[in-house]
Enzyme design. Structure first.
Site, PDB file in Angstrom:
ATOM      1  N   GLN A  31       0.836  -1.202   0.000  1.00  0.00           N
ATOM      2  CA  GLN A  31       0.000   0.000   0.000  1.00  0.00           C
ATOM      3  C   GLN A  31       0.867   1.246   0.000  1.00  0.00           C
ATOM      4  O   GLN A  31       1.903   1.315   0.668  1.00  0.00           O
ATOM      5  CB  GLN A  31      -0.913  -0.015   1.222  1.00  0.00           C
ATOM      6  CG  GLN A  31      -2.021   1.018   1.155  1.00  0.00           C
ATOM      7  CD  GLN A  31      -3.070   0.798   2.231  1.00  0.00           C
ATOM      8  OE1 GLN A  31      -3.165  -0.271   2.810  1.00  0.00           O
ATOM      9  NE2 GLN A  31      -3.866   1.810   2.510  1.00  0.00           N
ATOM     10  N   SER A 113       4.526  -6.215   2.693  1.00  0.00           N
ATOM     11  CA  SER A 113       3.240  -6.131   3.386  1.00  0.00           C
ATOM     12  C   SER A 113       2.141  -6.716   2.506  1.00  0.00           C
ATOM     13  O   SER A 113       2.125  -7.915   2.240  1.00  0.00           O
ATOM     14  CB  SER A 113       2.958  -4.683   3.794  1.00  0.00           C
ATOM     15  OG  SER A 113       1.831  -4.603   4.628  1.00  0.00           O
ATOM     16  N   LEU A 114       1.200  -5.902   2.021  1.00  0.00           N
ATOM     17  CA  LEU A 114       0.174  -6.375   1.101  1.00  0.00           C
ATOM     18  C   LEU A 114       0.772  -7.190  -0.039  1.00  0.00           C
ATOM     19  O   LEU A 114       0.193  -8.188  -0.493  1.00  0.00           O
ATOM     20  CB  LEU A 114      -0.579  -5.168   0.528  1.00  0.00           C
ATOM     21  CG  LEU A 114      -1.360  -5.412  -0.765  1.00  0.00           C
ATOM     22  CD1 LEU A 114      -2.603  -6.232  -0.489  1.00  0.00           C
ATOM     23  CD2 LEU A 114      -1.674  -4.102  -1.451  1.00  0.00           C
ATOM     24  N   ARG A 138      -9.074  -7.722   4.205  1.00  0.00           N
ATOM     25  CA  ARG A 138      -7.960  -7.217   5.018  1.00  0.00           C
ATOM     26  C   ARG A 138      -7.992  -5.692   5.052  1.00  0.00           C
ATOM     27  O   ARG A 138      -7.825  -5.063   6.106  1.00  0.00           O
ATOM     28  CB  ARG A 138      -6.640  -7.705   4.436  1.00  0.00           C
ATOM     29  CG  ARG A 138      -5.372  -7.248   5.157  1.00  0.00           C
ATOM     30  CD  ARG A 138      -4.156  -7.824   4.430  1.00  0.00           C
ATOM     31  NE  ARG A 138      -2.892  -7.581   5.100  1.00  0.00           N
ATOM     32  CZ  ARG A 138      -2.045  -6.602   4.784  1.00  0.00           C
ATOM     33  NH1 ARG A 138      -2.369  -5.738   3.828  1.00  0.00           N
ATOM     34  NH2 ARG A 138      -0.886  -6.480   5.422  1.00  0.00           N
ATOM     35  N   HIS A 216       1.125  -2.594  11.281  1.00  0.00           N
ATOM     36  CA  HIS A 216       2.346  -3.329  11.662  1.00  0.00           C
ATOM     37  C   HIS A 216       2.821  -2.937  13.063  1.00  0.00           C
ATOM     38  O   HIS A 216       4.022  -2.786  13.314  1.00  0.00           O
ATOM     39  CB  HIS A 216       3.457  -3.126  10.625  1.00  0.00           C
ATOM     40  CG  HIS A 216       3.087  -3.649   9.267  1.00  0.00           C
ATOM     41  ND1 HIS A 216       2.950  -4.994   9.018  1.00  0.00           N
ATOM     42  CD2 HIS A 216       2.793  -3.013   8.104  1.00  0.00           C
ATOM     43  CE1 HIS A 216       2.599  -5.158   7.750  1.00  0.00           C
ATOM     44  NE2 HIS A 216       2.488  -3.979   7.179  1.00  0.00           N
ATOM     45  N   GLN A 265       1.648 -11.019  10.215  1.00  0.00           N
ATOM     46  CA  GLN A 265       2.266  -9.898   9.515  1.00  0.00           C
ATOM     47  C   GLN A 265       1.591  -8.566   9.819  1.00  0.00           C
ATOM     48  O   GLN A 265       2.246  -7.529   9.947  1.00  0.00           O
ATOM     49  CB  GLN A 265       2.231 -10.169   8.004  1.00  0.00           C
ATOM     50  CG  GLN A 265       2.942  -9.140   7.164  1.00  0.00           C
ATOM     51  CD  GLN A 265       2.191  -8.877   5.867  1.00  0.00           C
ATOM     52  OE1 GLN A 265       1.148  -8.232   5.860  1.00  0.00           O
ATOM     53  NE2 GLN A 265       2.734  -9.383   4.781  1.00  0.00           N
TER      54      GLN A 265
END
Length: 326
Positions: A31, A113-114, A138, A216, A265
């Protein structure tokens, strides 16, 4: 020189029976890489890229293609929209690359991440439609999380110095992106104090990020149960290639590992520096980023100055990426 391609007899159930060298790494952004118009130029010239947006629209039940190509930016930037949009655009770019018919050495995959969800699609473990629906969920969960949290980019300090400076502030390291580029996450009320401590420790800049929560960080643990349920409800297939996980910076051969890793994560730091170095340790010398922008290849060059990099987002960069790997 490319690493030797492993004999197919060394594969067991779609994964490696023994560790092999990967000359290339495929990178998938997270993102923040979204931009209006992303993927349009590539889809106009590569059928497989265009088809990705048709499939995305069908999977999600709304016009994701129009959102990616025409915006508005305010809607594209919403977490629940940005995450499937970025995944779809990265897969469109990846399919455009594969459509050129190159018989590449087996790569090692990394997603930021994503982007780890995208890596699992490219690696064969997640169906494209299932992954789109999963990251949409998500994004909805993250968007609805406690809005009293935020994030900031810290420039000019290494991760150990950042961690030491923010100790006791309720703020944590969220992303170890590159030497001198760290992202912190925590309560909005604690970020000014953390920024002061970081500047006192020698940070060049502390830049607030436009996000809807403290991603996170431990505050995302509230999201974890619902996310874990959605992940467990999603079918996982067999991985064709190893994927280095954000959480532990280790290569994983089995898709089942990610049922836990993807949940963890969301509330754990992204170990990007360690992941890129691990890819290099596995033999990767060429890094190709699929999707909008070139953030990840820029980070790779800061981590591994001698690495060969390309970002693939439009017809021109597709040609550049092909020239790099031929």
């Amino acid at each position: 020189m490319s690493a030797p391609r492993p004999d197919r007899a060394t594969r067991v159930s779609g994964s490696y029976a023994a560790r092999v060298s990967a000359a290339r790494a495929w990178l998938f952004p997270g993102q923040g890489s979204q931009m209006v118009g992303m993927g349009k130029a590539l889809a106009n010239v590569v059928t497989d890229a265009a088809r990705s947006y048709d499939e995305a629209n069908d999977a999600l039940g709304f016009d994701l293609r129009a959102l990616c190509w025409d915006g508005p930016a305010s809607e594209l930037e919403r977490t629940a929209n940005a995450q499937p949009a970025i995944l779809a655009t990265s897969i469109a770019a990846h399919r455009a690359f594969l459509a050129q018919g190159l018989n590449a050495d087996d790569p090692i995959l990394l997603g930021h991440s994503l982007g780890e969800f995208t890596a699992l699609v490219a690696g064969g473990a997640l169906d494209f439609g299932d992954a789109l629906r999963l990251v949409r969920k998500r994004g909805e969960l993250m968007q609805a999380a406690d809005a009293s949290g935020g994030m900031a980019a810290v420039l000019g300090l290494d991760v150990d110095a950042v961690a030491a400076a923010i100790g006791g502030t309720e703020v944590v390291v969220a992303n170890d992106n590159a030497p001198g580029q760290i992202v912190i996450s925590g309560p909005l009320s604690a970020l000014p104090r953390a920024a002061e401590a970081l500047k006192a420790a020698g940070a060049k800049r502390v830049i607030p990020l436009k996000v809807s929560g403290a991603f996170h960080s431990p505050s995302m643990r509230a999201v974890a149960p619902a996310l874990a349920e959605a992940i467990r409800a999603t079918p996982f297939g067999k991985l064709k290639y190893r994927v280095i996980a954000n959480v532990d910076a280790q290569p994983h051969e089995h898709a089942s590992d990610f049922v836990t890793l993807l949940e963890k994560q969301v509330h754990s730091p992204v170990q990007w520096v360690a992941s890129v170095r691990r890819a290099a340790g596995e033999g990767a010398t060429t890094f190709i980023e699929f999707g909008a922008g070139n953030v990840l290849t820029g980070l790779v060059k800061r981590i591994l100055p001698d690495a060969r990099t390309a970002n693939l987002s439009d017809p021109e960069t597709l040609r550049e990426a092909l020239d790099l790997v031929r």
